[in-house]
Design an enzyme around this catalytic site. Structure first.
Site, short mmCIF file in Angstrom:
data_model
loop_
_atom_site.label_atom_id
_atom_site.label_comp_id
_atom_site.label_asym_id
_atom_site.label_seq_id
_atom_site.Cartn_x
_atom_site.Cartn_y
_atom_site.Cartn_z
N TYR A 25 21.72 -28.97 118.30
CA TYR A 25 23.12 -28.90 117.88
C TYR A 25 24.02 -28.81 119.10
CZ TYR A 25 27.45 -26.88 116.08
OH TYR A 25 28.77 -26.64 115.82
N GLU A 47 32.94 -23.43 109.09
CA GLU A 47 33.39 -22.27 109.87
C GLU A 47 33.97 -21.20 108.94
OE1 GLU A 47 32.79 -21.50 112.83
OE2 GLU A 47 32.22 -23.38 113.79
N TRP A 55 26.21 -18.20 112.64
CA TRP A 55 26.22 -19.67 112.59
C TRP A 55 24.82 -20.19 112.27
CZ3 TRP A 55 28.59 -23.66 111.30
CH2 TRP A 55 28.20 -24.93 111.70
#
Length: 201
Positions: A25, A47, A55
């Site tokens: 990522y 988000e 995350w």
């Protein structure tokens, strides 16, 4: 903060060492400039879902989120109704938080309005790109004057779950700033991509 030394023996941002899925990522997405409205909308929604969570949790569920929300096509999500909310609340593959789910639907409607007013989401969001000399050292802040201004403008336009910290993380990820550590291998790749990137107008 020392860098994380990746399996290839080269340094990356320290947070890459937190989980195996972070490295791809980080190397392929985080910080590279994006002007695709659907991708921008997806990231802002994810988000928002991350608020109060890690995350890693969101990243591991990202494909489930995409399937549940029609790959974040806001033109489709805008027509979700209570039946869709109930469907999503029963989906174990995503974060089942009514407020956040309803915010995505609301924000899809606001996104359509924004496209009509601004031409695209990209034109609007990139208006808040920070000046390079306005930033402190990489990854030393969680908000900025620009993220505060952007969050304020989004709320004024009726968007939900878009506080300054959420918006700053969105700006980092979507390449509005290069927040890779100074010795991170990927920083130069992102800088080159930002240099070549044509800002939407």
């Amino acid at each position: 903060m020392p860098d994380f030394i990746a399996p290839d023996g080269r340094p990356r941002c320290q947070w890459c060492g937190g989980a195996p899925e972070f490295l791809p990522y980080h190397d392929n997405e985080w910080g590279f400039p994006v002007d695709n409205d659907q991708q921008l909308f997806e990231k802002l929604c994810l988000e928002s879902f991350q608020s109060g969570l890690s995350w890693r949790t969101i990243l591991n569920k990202r494909e489930n989120f995409r399937a549940a929300f029609h790959y974040f096509d806001f033109h489709q999500i805008a027509y979700f109704d209570e039946g869709d909310v109930q469907r999503l609340l029963q989906d174990p593959g995503i974060i089942r938080h009514r407020g956040k789910i309803e915010a995505v639907i609301n924000n899809a409607q606001r996104a359509i309005d924004m496209v009509e007013q601004e031409g695209s989401l990209a034109v609007f969001f990139w208006r808040f790109e920070p000046a390079s000399d306005s930033l402190t050292a990489p990854q030393t802040q969680t908000t900025s004057l620009e993220s505060i201004a952007l969050a304020k403008e989004l709320k004024k336009r009726g968007w939900q779950f878009v506080g300054p910290t959420t918006v700053f993380a969105f700006m980092q990820a979507m390449g509005l700033l290069n927040d890779h550590s100074l010795t991170c291998l990927t920083r130069a790749w992102v800088e080159q991509a930002r240099h070549q990137f044509k800002r939407p107008m």
